[in-house]
Design a protein around this motif. Sequence first.
Motif, short mmCIF file in Angstrom:
data_model
loop_
_atom_site.label_atom_id
_atom_site.label_comp_id
_atom_site.label_asym_id
_atom_site.label_seq_id
_atom_site.Cartn_x
_atom_site.Cartn_y
_atom_site.Cartn_z
N ARG A 23 3.25 0.80 5.94
CA ARG A 23 3.61 2.20 6.11
C ARG A 23 5.11 2.42 5.90
O ARG A 23 5.53 3.44 5.39
N MET A 24 5.92 1.42 6.31
CA MET A 24 7.36 1.57 6.16
C MET A 24 7.84 1.25 4.75
O MET A 24 8.77 1.89 4.27
N THR A 25 7.23 0.25 4.11
CA THR A 25 7.78 -0.21 2.84
C THR A 25 6.87 0.03 1.64
O THR A 25 7.35 0.17 0.53
N GLY A 26 5.55 -0.02 1.85
CA GLY A 26 4.62 0.14 0.75
C GLY A 26 4.51 -1.09 -0.14
O GLY A 26 3.85 -1.06 -1.17
N ALA A 27 5.14 -2.19 0.25
CA ALA A 27 5.12 -3.42 -0.54
C ALA A 27 3.96 -4.30 -0.08
O ALA A 27 4.10 -5.10 0.84
N PHE A 28 2.82 -4.16 -0.75
CA PHE A 28 1.58 -4.81 -0.31
C PHE A 28 1.71 -6.32 -0.17
O PHE A 28 1.37 -6.89 0.87
N TRP A 29 2.14 -7.00 -1.22
CA TRP A 29 2.16 -8.46 -1.20
C TRP A 29 3.16 -9.01 -0.19
O TRP A 29 2.87 -9.98 0.51
N GLN A 30 4.32 -8.40 -0.11
CA GLN A 30 5.32 -8.84 0.87
C GLN A 30 4.81 -8.64 2.29
O GLN A 30 4.98 -9.51 3.15
N CYS A 31 4.19 -7.49 2.54
CA CYS A 31 3.64 -7.20 3.88
C CYS A 31 2.50 -8.17 4.20
O CYS A 31 2.40 -8.64 5.34
#
Length: 188
Positions: A23-31
Amino acid sequence: GHLLTNLSLHIANALLLFLVLMRMTGAFWQCSFVATMFALHPFNAESVAWVAERKNVLSTFFWLLTMWFYLNYVEKPGVRKLGWVALFLALGLMSKPMLVTLPFVLLLMDYWPLKRLRFERGKFNSENPEENPDKNFNLLQLVREKISLFLLVAASSTATFIVQKSGGALQAMEVNTLPTRLTNAMVS
């Protein structure tokens, strides 16, 4: 049953961490990577396997819920939404007083990734205030909106100090001198 409860909370924590980061970053793989490392890290897995460490998985659960509801508050501010943030912070503090740092973490989140913090012209400008004036606050405004959270933290810190002192966990410098404390720190 106790271990299953810990495991359920830990799974919920890993999923919540993923959702908060997404929700904060939108970076799927990193999250995904961060949430997986969180779930598998021995420090966190130990808390799941050791029933007496329920306070860790429970306080983490409330920490992440506090962050989730803070994101709701940031999207559309309101007293009721801030009340949910305060409720989950209070529950987390009751689980483990270590959550006293959470309001400061929310301030850091305001800087990044939420980019709500702006400094005065010439010092720092996180983004153009004309683009989104509702999203830009100075530090004093952000601290002021979290005053209820800081009051909860102050109350919890005071209660923890009183309980620890009455239980004999805090001792005067005369009991353990500075060299004794330094030696203890080295051994520990």
